[in-house]
Design an enzyme around this catalytic site. Structure first.
Site, short mmCIF file in Angstrom:
data_model
loop_
_atom_site.label_atom_id
_atom_site.label_comp_id
_atom_site.label_asym_id
_atom_site.label_seq_id
_atom_site.Cartn_x
_atom_site.Cartn_y
_atom_site.Cartn_z
N GLN A 40 0.80 -1.22 0.00
CA GLN A 40 0.00 0.00 0.00
C GLN A 40 0.83 1.28 0.00
O GLN A 40 0.37 2.31 -0.48
CB GLN A 40 -0.95 0.00 1.20
CG GLN A 40 -2.02 -1.08 1.08
CD GLN A 40 -2.95 -1.12 2.28
OE1 GLN A 40 -2.66 -1.77 3.27
NE2 GLN A 40 -4.06 -0.42 2.21
N HIS A 60 -1.68 -4.60 -13.10
CA HIS A 60 -1.12 -4.37 -14.44
C HIS A 60 -1.94 -5.06 -15.53
O HIS A 60 -2.06 -4.56 -16.63
CB HIS A 60 0.34 -4.86 -14.50
CG HIS A 60 1.26 -4.06 -13.63
ND1 HIS A 60 2.48 -4.52 -13.18
CD2 HIS A 60 1.12 -2.82 -13.09
CE1 HIS A 60 3.04 -3.60 -12.41
NE2 HIS A 60 2.23 -2.56 -12.35
N ASP A 73 2.41 1.13 -8.13
CA ASP A 73 3.79 1.08 -8.63
C ASP A 73 4.68 2.08 -7.89
O ASP A 73 5.86 1.81 -7.63
CB ASP A 73 3.84 1.41 -10.13
CG ASP A 73 3.30 0.27 -10.98
OD1 ASP A 73 2.86 -0.74 -10.41
OD2 ASP A 73 3.32 0.40 -12.22
N ARG A 98 3.51 -0.50 13.12
CA ARG A 98 3.18 -1.80 12.53
C ARG A 98 3.30 -1.68 11.01
O ARG A 98 2.62 -0.85 10.40
CB ARG A 98 1.76 -2.19 12.92
CG ARG A 98 1.24 -3.45 12.24
CD ARG A 98 -0.17 -3.79 12.71
NE ARG A 98 -0.66 -5.00 12.10
CZ ARG A 98 -1.56 -5.04 11.10
NH1 ARG A 98 -2.07 -3.92 10.62
NH2 ARG A 98 -1.94 -6.19 10.59
N HIS A 143 1.22 -9.56 4.33
CA HIS A 143 0.05 -8.68 4.22
C HIS A 143 -0.34 -8.62 2.74
O HIS A 143 -0.25 -7.60 2.08
CB HIS A 143 0.38 -7.29 4.78
CG HIS A 143 -0.82 -6.42 5.05
ND1 HIS A 143 -1.03 -5.78 6.25
CD2 HIS A 143 -1.87 -6.05 4.29
CE1 HIS A 143 -2.15 -5.08 6.21
NE2 HIS A 143 -2.68 -5.22 5.01
N ASN A 187 -1.83 -11.23 7.97
CA ASN A 187 -2.86 -10.22 8.19
C ASN A 187 -4.18 -10.65 7.55
O ASN A 187 -4.24 -10.91 6.35
CB ASN A 187 -2.41 -8.89 7.55
CG ASN A 187 -3.45 -7.80 7.71
OD1 ASN A 187 -3.70 -7.34 8.82
ND2 ASN A 187 -4.09 -7.40 6.62
N GLU A 188 -5.23 -10.72 8.36
CA GLU A 188 -6.60 -10.92 7.89
C GLU A 188 -6.79 -12.13 6.96
O GLU A 188 -7.10 -11.97 5.77
CB GLU A 188 -7.11 -9.65 7.20
CG GLU A 188 -7.14 -8.44 8.11
CD GLU A 188 -8.01 -7.30 7.57
OE1 GLU A 188 -8.49 -7.40 6.43
OE2 GLU A 188 -8.21 -6.32 8.31
N ASN A 332 -8.47 -6.72 13.71
CA ASN A 332 -8.74 -5.54 12.89
C ASN A 332 -10.24 -5.41 12.75
O ASN A 332 -10.90 -6.38 12.37
CB ASN A 332 -8.18 -5.71 11.47
CG ASN A 332 -6.66 -5.79 11.43
OD1 ASN A 332 -6.00 -5.60 12.45
ND2 ASN A 332 -6.11 -6.07 10.27
N TYR A 334 -13.57 -2.40 11.76
CA TYR A 334 -13.88 -1.05 11.32
C TYR A 334 -15.35 -0.68 11.46
O TYR A 334 -15.69 0.47 11.64
CB TYR A 334 -13.48 -0.89 9.85
CG TYR A 334 -11.99 -0.89 9.62
CD1 TYR A 334 -11.30 0.31 9.55
CD2 TYR A 334 -11.28 -2.08 9.50
CE1 TYR A 334 -9.93 0.33 9.36
CE2 TYR A 334 -9.91 -2.07 9.30
CZ TYR A 334 -9.23 -0.86 9.24
OH TYR A 334 -7.88 -0.84 9.06
N GLU A 405 -5.75 -2.94 13.98
CA GLU A 405 -6.20 -1.94 13.00
C GLU A 405 -7.56 -1.41 13.38
O GLU A 405 -8.46 -2.18 13.72
CB GLU A 405 -6.34 -2.53 11.59
CG GLU A 405 -5.08 -2.60 10.80
CD GLU A 405 -5.32 -3.11 9.39
OE1 GLU A 405 -6.39 -2.84 8.80
OE2 GLU A 405 -4.42 -3.80 8.87
#
Ligand code: NOJ
Length: 540
Positions: A40, A60, A73, A98, A143, A187-188, A332, A334, A405
């Site tokens: 990210q 891509h 990129d 993290r 991740h 992660n997740e 995590n 939200y 998170e």
């Protein structure tokens, strides 16, 4: 006398609800952190000898699958700007950063036969720089950016991934474990398996429901457990660190709390979303949740799959090997969904077979008055966070919980008061759970800076720091929320009265982002400060 007064006082307080305090304090040793992930923020997608990841490949080859047809990129260019990133972390007054390691940056082809000197050095420098400022690195080993070459072998659906992940993990534990004391393996997992394979929300975007995601989950749990055993046997006593996993779920709230069916829907959905991965690791007897095993076995039989359930079975030995393989419960979360049972009249709304059909629960956020600041799915309902933490505490016998998170997205801008409100409210919910006896030892805000938000590209922003993706320098500027979060971490306190205004530096940057015709109006009151360059630490 006191024996009587205390319970009555407690009863009165609980009947009245919690006092609406403007200022609330966290326990003294509470851990504060901020997070990011490699794909990210790093960019440098083919810098030095980095290999291709499934996200490089997806963005891509199928840009049309991304909301703004973008890719990462370059993204926030942290491959080059890591020193500035560390300054930002430091200014937030957090003790922990993290971040994740990119497997194809370290092992370009996915195998241990070829490791990248430049890739190893990148993370080594970052770790050293963090330590120089007394910031504890918390490192996620995986991740979501699987080496594309391994995807071509079936990725997480191929059991071969277990020794391969172990090789990669051994290398990073050995290389960085002298300095990194908190690790999470993956992660997740729910997103890795269901969103990547069952649906087309995440790379590799299989959109093949009902079968591969369960194979993925099975291999992923075994791979995770192998890495934790290896760490405990070969590294933990020497290095003195901890290792765990980060799971995820929204809170699944019964649509009608008075309906037995809706309460059952809530429980079942929690078991499918969170229990799928939490039950094998954290429950007393291990293995998948009973409701998953039974429903998928019965439906598989009805669907003509015979006696072999689409959900693979663990051997007794595997159950024991996976159980207990996390030193803390990383979560995590939200938002919240309302759930109700999928009655006969709802037949046809999910593909058969599929995870959702197996679960047999309908989710919605329709009709709620929960605010949202720019996302389709992320609606603000802090009570859901409290309910989730209480549920984990009950279900898994009061584990130590780290909120790895939590945060909110918007469409951009520095005056992010909605984010300030979100943090205050969600942190209040975390504090309520702590006060009700849940062992929550830390909170890691998502995210350090605006970054590539997977399938929605750069259209949604989670950062405490704004990143100007149009400038070659990828200039970073603290948002209002960064100043508030820094204050929270410094004082260990949430203070609802603290609502700073844009300072001069922020006003200048905010103004530059407005369309030209609006800039004059904005100038009044703003001083003529120069916009902060990417290397200057600025006021925050
Ligand atoms: C969870 C993921 O770990 C992270 O990569 C993502 O940006 C946030 N959720 C927000 O969607």
């Amino acid at each position: 006398m006191f024996k009587f007064i205390l319970p009555v006082l407690l009863l009165i307080t609980s009947c009245l609800g919690r006092p609406e305090s403007q200022i609330r304090r966290f326990p003294n040793d509470f851990l504060w952190g901020v997070g990011s992930s490699a794909y990210q923020i790093e960019g440098g997608w083919n810098a030095d000898d980095k290999g291709e990841s499934i996200w490089d490949f997806l963005t891509h080859t199928h840009p049309e699958k991304i909301a703004d047809q973008s890719n990462a990129d370059i993204s926030a260019d942290s491959y080059h700007q890591w020193k500035r990133d560390v300054q930002m972390v430091k200014k937030l007054n957090v003790g922990t950063y993290r971040f994740s390691l990119s497997w194809p940056r370290i092992m370009p082809g996915g195998y241990k036969n070829r490791v990248s000197t430049a890739g190893i050095k990148y993370y080594s420098n970052l770790i050293d720089e963090l330590l120089r400022y007394n910031i504890t690195p918390m490192v996620t080993i995986y991740h979501w950016d699987l080496p594309q070459k391994l995807q071509e072998l079936g990725g997480w659906t191929n059991p071969e991934i277990i020794p391969l992940f172990k090789d990669y993990a051994r290398f990073v534990l050995k290389t960085y474990g002298d300095r990194v004391k908190t690790w999470t393996t993956i992660n997740e997992p729910w997103h890795v398996c269901e969103c990547g394979l069952g649906l087309d929300y995440m790379a590799p975007s299989y959109n093949y429901p009902g079968i591969p995601s369960y194979l993925c989950g099975h291999n992923l749990l075994k791979a995770h457990a192998e890495v934790v055993h290896m760490y405990r046997e070969q590294f933990q006593s020497k290095q003195g660190g901890r290792i765990g996993i980060t799971l995820d779920t929204s809170w699944m709230e019964p649509k009608d709390i008075n309906s037995t069916d809706d309460r059952e829907a809530s429980e079942r959905a929690m078991q499918f979303y969170l229990g799928w991965f939490a039950h094998p690791i954290f429950s007393e007897h291990g293995n998948y949740p009973k409701v998953m095993i039974e429903r998928i076995r019965n439906l598989s039989k009805k669907q003509g799959f015979g006696v072999r359930s689409r959900l693979p079975e663990f051997t007794t030995e595997e159950i024991h090997r996976i159980r207990g393989t996390s030193d803390f419960f990383g979560i995590n979360s939200y938002t919240t969904k309302l759930v109700t049972l999928n009655g006969h009249n709802n037949t046809g709304q999910f593909p058969v077979p599929s995870f959702n059909h197996d679960m047999g629960v309908v989710e919605t956020q329709k009709g709620v008055d929960w605010p949202s600041s720019g996302s389709d799915w992320l609606k603000v309902y802090p009570k859901g966070m409290y309910n989730l933490l209480m549920w984990i505490n009950r279900e898994y016998n009061a584990p130590e919980i780290l909120v790895t998170e939590n945060g909110v997205s918007d469409r951009g801008g520095l005056e992010d008061y909605a984010r300030v409100d979100y943090y205050n409210l969600y942190l209040s919910a975390v504090l309520d759970a702590i006060e009700d006896g849940v062992n929550i030892t830390g909170y890691i805000a998502w995210s350090l800076m605006d970054s590539y938000e997977w399938k929605v590209g750069f259209t949604e922003k989670f950062g405490l720091y704004h990143v100007d993706f149009n400038s070659p320098k990828r200039t970073r500027t603290p948002k209002i929320s960064a100043r508030v979060f820094a204050q929270i971490c410094k004082t260990n306190t949430i203070d609802l009265r603290y609502r700073p205004k844009l300072n001069e530096e922020q006003q200048q940057v905010a103004m530059a982002q407005l369309p030209a015709e609006n800039q004059v109006a904005r100038t009044s009151g703003a001083s003529q400060l120069k916009s902060e360059g990417s290397s200057s630490p600025g006021s925050l």
